[in-house]
Design a protein around this motif. Sequence first.
Motif, PDB file in Angstrom:
ATOM      1  N   SER A 339      26.439  23.730 -21.565  1.00 54.11           N
ATOM      2  CA  SER A 339      26.661  22.482 -20.574  1.00 54.11           C
ATOM      3  C   SER A 339      28.024  22.458 -20.100  1.00 54.11           C
ATOM      4  CB  SER A 339      26.040  21.125 -21.170  1.00 54.11           C
ATOM      5  OG  SER A 339      26.706  20.916 -22.514  1.00 54.11           O
ATOM      6  N   SER A 340      28.985  23.282 -20.738  1.00 54.94           N
ATOM      7  CA  SER A 340      30.300  23.000 -20.599  1.00 54.94           C
ATOM      8  C   SER A 340      30.697  23.665 -19.244  1.00 54.94           C
ATOM      9  CB  SER A 340      31.199  23.650 -21.707  1.00 54.94           C
ATOM     10  OG  SER A 340      30.987  23.298 -22.951  1.00 54.94           O
ATOM     11  N   PRO A 341      32.101  23.806 -18.762  1.00 55.67           N
ATOM     12  CA  PRO A 341      32.265  24.605 -17.520  1.00 55.67           C
ATOM     13  C   PRO A 341      32.053  25.916 -17.653  1.00 55.67           C
ATOM     14  CG  PRO A 341      33.952  22.849 -18.065  1.00 55.67           C
ATOM     15  CD  PRO A 341      33.011  22.775 -19.084  1.00 55.67           C
ATOM     16  N   THR A 342      31.341  26.475 -16.685  1.00 54.49           N
ATOM     17  CA  THR A 342      30.943  27.690 -16.620  1.00 54.49           C
ATOM     18  C   THR A 342      32.236  28.727 -16.407  1.00 54.49           C
ATOM     19  OG1 THR A 342      28.811  27.138 -15.661  1.00 54.49           O
ATOM     20  CG2 THR A 342      29.469  29.315 -15.545  1.00 54.49           C
ATOM     21  N   GLY A 380      42.515  42.501 -32.342  1.00 51.86           N
ATOM     22  CA  GLY A 380      41.757  43.529 -32.631  1.00 51.86           C
ATOM     23  C   GLY A 380      40.316  43.103 -31.939  1.00 51.86           C
ATOM     24  N   PRO A 381      39.336  44.200 -32.532  1.00 54.35           N
ATOM     25  CA  PRO A 381      37.908  43.978 -31.819  1.00 54.35           C
ATOM     26  C   PRO A 381      37.607  42.517 -32.133  1.00 54.35           C
ATOM     27  CG  PRO A 381      37.999  45.737 -33.351  1.00 54.35           C
ATOM     28  CD  PRO A 381      39.407  45.079 -33.575  1.00 54.35           C
ATOM     29  N   ILE A 382      36.514  41.774 -31.298  1.00 53.05           N
ATOM     30  CA  ILE A 382      36.193  40.845 -31.176  1.00 53.05           C
ATOM     31  C   ILE A 382      34.646  40.573 -31.296  1.00 53.05           C
ATOM     32  CG2 ILE A 382      35.769  40.564 -28.557  1.00 53.05           C
ATOM     33  CD1 ILE A 382      36.322  37.766 -28.540  1.00 53.05           C
ATOM     34  N   THR A 383      34.227  39.879 -32.290  1.00 51.05           N
ATOM     35  CA  THR A 383      32.857  39.531 -32.676  1.00 51.05           C
ATOM     36  C   THR A 383      32.116  38.349 -32.029  1.00 51.05           C
ATOM     37  OG1 THR A 383      33.252  40.740 -34.787  1.00 51.05           O
ATOM     38  CG2 THR A 383      31.280  39.369 -34.533  1.00 51.05           C
ATOM     39  N   MET A 384      31.133  38.564 -31.423  1.00 50.43           N
ATOM     40  CA  MET A 384      30.402  37.341 -30.675  1.00 50.43           C
ATOM     41  C   MET A 384      28.983  37.308 -30.891  1.00 50.43           C
ATOM     42  SD  MET A 384      32.315  38.378 -26.858  1.00 50.43           S
ATOM     43  CE  MET A 384      31.921  40.108 -27.230  1.00 50.43           C
ATOM     44  N   THR A 385      28.521  36.247 -30.927  1.00 47.10           N
ATOM     45  CA  THR A 385      26.969  35.971 -30.967  1.00 47.10           C
ATOM     46  C   THR A 385      26.911  35.376 -29.695  1.00 47.10           C
ATOM     47  OG1 THR A 385      26.827  35.758 -33.245  1.00 47.10           O
ATOM     48  CG2 THR A 385      25.153  34.776 -32.106  1.00 47.10           C
ATOM     49  N   GLY A 386      25.655  35.939 -28.952  1.00 41.34           N
ATOM     50  CA  GLY A 386      25.442  35.115 -27.681  1.00 41.34           C
ATOM     51  C   GLY A 386      23.888  35.701 -27.036  1.00 41.34           C
ATOM     52  N   ARG A 387      23.542  35.159 -25.973  1.00 39.25           N
ATOM     53  CA  ARG A 387      22.385  35.505 -25.355  1.00 39.25           C
ATOM     54  C   ARG A 387      22.762  36.478 -24.386  1.00 39.25           C
ATOM     55  NH1 ARG A 387      20.244  34.529 -20.446  1.00 39.25           N
ATOM     56  NH2 ARG A 387      17.975  34.270 -20.343  1.00 39.25           N
ATOM     57  N   VAL A 388      21.723  37.621 -24.032  1.00 36.08           N
ATOM     58  CA  VAL A 388      21.861  38.871 -23.205  1.00 36.08           C
ATOM     59  C   VAL A 388      21.534  38.165 -22.073  1.00 36.08           C
ATOM     60  CG1 VAL A 388      21.360  41.037 -22.604  1.00 36.08           C
ATOM     61  CG2 VAL A 388      21.759  40.492 -24.972  1.00 36.08           C
ATOM     62  N   HIS A 389      22.373  37.933 -21.244  1.00 41.05           N
ATOM     63  CA  HIS A 389      22.081  37.510 -19.560  1.00 41.05           C
ATOM     64  C   HIS A 389      21.406  38.474 -18.883  1.00 41.05           C
ATOM     65  CE1 HIS A 389      22.521  34.852 -16.099  1.00 41.05           C
ATOM     66  NE2 HIS A 389      23.228  35.952 -15.697  1.00 41.05           N
ATOM     67  N   SER A 390      22.113  39.505 -18.685  1.00 35.72           N
ATOM     68  CA  SER A 390      21.766  40.676 -17.817  1.00 35.72           C
ATOM     69  C   SER A 390      22.231  41.955 -18.243  1.00 35.72           C
ATOM     70  CB  SER A 390      21.990  40.365 -16.433  1.00 35.72           C
ATOM     71  OG  SER A 390      23.714  40.391 -16.299  1.00 35.72           O
ATOM     72  N   ILE A 391      21.566  42.999 -17.914  1.00 35.65           N
ATOM     73  CA  ILE A 391      21.801  44.464 -17.975  1.00 35.65           C
ATOM     74  C   ILE A 391      21.920  45.341 -16.723  1.00 35.65           C
ATOM     75  CG2 ILE A 391      20.957  46.677 -19.259  1.00 35.65           C
ATOM     76  CD1 ILE A 391      19.924  44.793 -21.316  1.00 35.65           C
ATOM     77  N   LYS A 392      22.915  46.253 -16.650  1.00 34.72           N
ATOM     78  CA  LYS A 392      22.897  47.147 -15.443  1.00 34.72           C
ATOM     79  C   LYS A 392      23.206  48.516 -15.857  1.00 34.72           C
ATOM     80  CE  LYS A 392      25.176  48.142 -10.974  1.00 34.72           C
ATOM     81  NZ  LYS A 392      26.336  48.145 -10.182  1.00 34.72           N
ATOM     82  N   HIS A 393      22.449  49.433 -15.360  1.00 30.46           N
ATOM     83  CA  HIS A 393      22.758  50.873 -15.611  1.00 30.46           C
ATOM     84  C   HIS A 393      23.119  51.644 -14.598  1.00 30.46           C
ATOM     85  CE1 HIS A 393      20.575  51.102 -19.637  1.00 30.46           C
ATOM     86  NE2 HIS A 393      19.782  49.988 -19.213  1.00 30.46           N
ATOM     87  N   GLY A 394      23.879  52.612 -14.573  1.00 29.30           N
ATOM     88  CA  GLY A 394      24.525  53.635 -13.503  1.00 29.30           C
ATOM     89  C   GLY A 394      25.689  53.165 -12.768  1.00 29.30           C
ATOM     90  N   VAL A 406      28.031  33.584 -24.128  1.00 29.33           N
ATOM     91  CA  VAL A 406      28.510  32.756 -25.410  1.00 29.33           C
ATOM     92  C   VAL A 406      29.062  31.245 -25.152  1.00 29.33           C
ATOM     93  CG1 VAL A 406      29.963  32.950 -27.480  1.00 29.33           C
ATOM     94  CG2 VAL A 406      29.465  34.796 -25.984  1.00 29.33           C
ATOM     95  N   GLY A 407      28.285  30.231 -25.491  1.00 22.78           N
ATOM     96  CA  GLY A 407      28.640  28.916 -25.091  1.00 22.78           C
ATOM     97  C   GLY A 407      28.435  28.742 -23.366  1.00 22.78           C
ATOM     98  N   SER A 408      29.334  28.417 -22.805  1.00 26.54           N
ATOM     99  CA  SER A 408      29.457  28.573 -21.241  1.00 26.54           C
ATOM    100  C   SER A 408      30.314  29.588 -20.818  1.00 26.54           C
ATOM    101  CB  SER A 408      29.889  27.257 -20.821  1.00 26.54           C
ATOM    102  OG  SER A 408      31.393  27.229 -21.107  1.00 26.54           O
ATOM    103  N   VAL A 409      30.528  30.613 -21.337  1.00 23.92           N
ATOM    104  CA  VAL A 409      31.205  31.880 -21.085  1.00 23.92           C
ATOM    105  C   VAL A 409      30.190  33.106 -20.949  1.00 23.92           C
ATOM    106  CG1 VAL A 409      33.149  33.707 -21.628  1.00 23.92           C
ATOM    107  CG2 VAL A 409      33.482  30.962 -22.086  1.00 23.92           C
ATOM    108  N   PHE A 410      30.408  33.499 -19.753  1.00 23.95           N
ATOM    109  CA  PHE A 410      29.548  34.858 -19.516  1.00 23.95           C
ATOM    110  C   PHE A 410      30.392  35.974 -19.596  1.00 23.95           C
ATOM    111  CE2 PHE A 410      27.041  31.265 -17.924  1.00 23.95           C
ATOM    112  CZ  PHE A 410      25.801  31.756 -17.872  1.00 23.95           C
ATOM    113  N   ALA A 411      30.556  36.729 -20.846  1.00 23.20           N
ATOM    114  CA  ALA A 411      31.498  37.849 -20.694  1.00 23.20           C
ATOM    115  C   ALA A 411      30.653  39.099 -20.321  1.00 23.20           C
ATOM    116  CB  ALA A 411      31.949  37.792 -22.217  1.00 23.20           C
ATOM    117  N   ILE A 412      31.482  39.697 -19.680  1.00 19.43           N
ATOM    118  CA  ILE A 412      31.204  41.136 -19.269  1.00 19.43           C
ATOM    119  C   ILE A 412      31.440  42.140 -20.284  1.00 19.43           C
ATOM    120  CG2 ILE A 412      30.881  42.934 -17.376  1.00 19.43           C
ATOM    121  CD1 ILE A 412      31.400  40.713 -15.268  1.00 19.43           C
TER     122      ILE A 412
END
Length: 512
Positions: A339-342, A380-394, A406-412
Amino acid sequence: MHSRPVIAIAGLACETSTFTPSKTLAPAFHPQRGHEVIQEYAFLHPGTSLANIADWRGALIGHALPGGIVTRPAFEELAGEILSRLKDIVASTPRLDGLWFDIHGAMCVEGLDDVEAELLRRIRAVIGPDVVVSASMDLHGNVSRELAHQTDLITCYRMAPHEDELETKERACRNLVDLLTKQHSSRNNRLRPFKAWIPLPILLPGEQTSTRVEPAKHIYAAVSRVEAMAGVIDAAIWVGYAWADEARNRAIVMATGWDKAAVAAGAEKLAKLFWDAHADFKFVGLAGSFKMCLDTALASSSRPYFISDSGDNPTAGGSGDMTWGLTKLLARPEFKDASSPTVIYASVPGPRAVETAVAAGVGATVTVTAGAEVDNIHAGPITMTGRVHSIKHGDKNAGIEVVLQVGSVFAILTKLRKPYHKEHDFTDLDLQPRCADIVIVKIGYLEPELYAMAADWMLGLTPGGVDQDLIRLGHRRIRRPMWPFDTDFEPRPNISARFIPLSHEPLTGPDE
């Protein structure tokens, strides 16, 4: 000359930072050969005026996404194929009249300096001194005295962002055809224009020299007026490339034409405009620390609010692999729940993270680790737990893209690094940047579509291989004094025109 001049096309283009640890390999250039080269340029397609008045022969071109230094084997492989294909073109025609040299001008190769001039030296050994060479370049390229010598005509973009890229390349080709026509009418294949070259002790990042704003706006506006002078063919200003450490890296002004006095006067006019304004260049927009950018964006009512994570910009030569910005973002308590700022963050490569997300599928919750496989200098590398929002191939650059919420952050996350410049780069991933509160992109000044979308924006002065703070990068090989590394210029720099010998004449004298 034949009824139509025969013109070959060749070149390699890659903007490479010597301050990023990544390496650029041959496949990154996506080389195109033969007829593929002609197809790359709409102004050479059958039925166009340029296609009708010349016989264009593609050798090889390669345009790589900016990044780290090009490996020597990669360069030798591609350069060797260019030479081989040019030999075949020379053997297949009674006479090769011209070469369009399609380059960027800021490519660095392991063990070589001034590599565009080196490549053209090798090409000249195949095509000979009488073939007229016209080069087109990025205004963030570098024009050494040797490169100016090896070319007969040379031009560069007049806009940053580079909305005139195709226009510039077409201009280089038209100038070439016009010169070949003039040679034919005079029956003198050694006829060449004068070339005035002026080096300036200035080295600035593109984010301080956008032609959208002053002082670059009025300086570049003067280029077309100089070009319109009687006896002048073309005029150009190169800002130079700030994130590589070679002696050639600095600003350059050039003019070419048939009237020596006009060519000199035009070049000197542009050089004076540039030098007189050298202390006036500022960032293209409001700039500050990443924390300041986030604080400002959260306090603002402007939506969407764009932030440039500029230190790892993959279209300026950054590795695109850094996690510093995303790590700082996810540490902020303001974005901890849905619910935080997107916020949209583009992007971090993570092949294994992408693989895990793809296997789990859209809607799944996953824990993944991404980034810093190449550039781990600042984080260093970043470890995240989140919901898979979308996937694109090609995707051409990324291969596979995944959006992790992750929270209100949509990380590509991407399989391979990719720049995000177009609205469809986001909407293709089921993201709506116009509806987001904050959009963070690894970029410098905003490309046109992003700029049009942004209600407001800031330039984040973040660390990385294309750090906007040039002085802390540690240049050691550039010429000194050089603005902004030095501020004492007594006596005033020499901004008078130097005439470069014609390409078939020896280059003598000091390399200023």
